[in-house]
Design an enzyme around this catalytic site. Sequence first.
Site, short mmCIF file in Angstrom:
data_model
loop_
_atom_site.label_atom_id
_atom_site.label_comp_id
_atom_site.label_asym_id
_atom_site.label_seq_id
_atom_site.Cartn_x
_atom_site.Cartn_y
_atom_site.Cartn_z
N CYS A 283 0.33 5.51 -2.05
CA CYS A 283 0.67 6.83 -1.51
C CYS A 283 0.25 7.96 -2.45
O CYS A 283 -0.06 9.05 -1.99
CB CYS A 283 2.17 6.92 -1.27
SG CYS A 283 2.78 5.93 0.11
N HIS B 222 4.98 5.00 6.91
CA HIS B 222 3.55 4.83 7.15
C HIS B 222 3.18 3.35 7.17
O HIS B 222 3.90 2.50 6.61
CB HIS B 222 2.72 5.50 6.04
CG HIS B 222 2.78 7.00 6.07
ND1 HIS B 222 3.27 7.74 5.02
CD2 HIS B 222 2.40 7.90 7.02
CE1 HIS B 222 3.20 9.03 5.32
NE2 HIS B 222 2.67 9.15 6.53
#
Length: 284
Positions: free
Chosen positions: A276, A182
Amino acid sequence: MTLPKDETSQIEISTEYGTLRRVILCPPRYMAIEEAINEVQKQYEDENIDRGRAMAQYREFRDTLRAHGAEVIELEPSEELPEQVFTRDIGFAVGDELFISRMASDIRQGEEEALEKLLREKEIRYRKLDGGRIEGGDVLVDRGTVYVGVSERTSHDAIRMLSEELPAHEIVPIEFDGKYLHLDCVFNILSPETALIFPEALNNEAVEKLSEKYDLIKVNADEQFTMGTNVLSIGGRKLFSLPVNPEVNRAMREHGYEVIEIDFTEIIKSGGSFRCCSMPVERS
């Protein structure tokens, strides 16, 4: 789901660094590497996750967030969803809108429904994009600008839809090497002036564009692997970072940040760290 904006429990995310008021976490009770879907997991697939250690590290993180004034909403984990701890990916907020993501990996299918159930219970208003894949780890907000990573997990179609849903924001797609999972694993915004970056994951044009707006603190390859870029800011120039990343911690302190060091080394084996593992709902 549509609720009047003035009657919802508040949603307000205009930056990555405002004072964190409310956040959604999920305990790693059933955390496991069942299918290696990123480069970090491949390194730890045989060793896998010590759940007891992961839970202890999670509790220290959760309790420290609460000690700094954040309301923590906990998502009940499911034994069938081993990556549910990474709540950032399941949903994301921009302004006063909260979007439920569309997960790309099969192993993460079902996390969206669990989040939706929690939001209904808490009467937190949310929206869904009609099509295209998008995950919250690819979305970073800085006032009127939303940076969105283009990856195997976030598609151009979803980015176009997001721009239609957020006409008051400038949506800036950022191309990066998808092996890093990501965007927030290679780029993270600390303040209006400062950001972390792992430049090897982005092309020169993207790095130059970001350097025009931010003083970029470079993260080296070793500390990127141990999630040195994936810090969580909680406001007042305070942020969470791992003690195993001394170079980036030193650099952030030299830039005037208070670094709260917590051991998260068991959880990062699955490819994500403090950012995260947190889905902010409200910042001020």
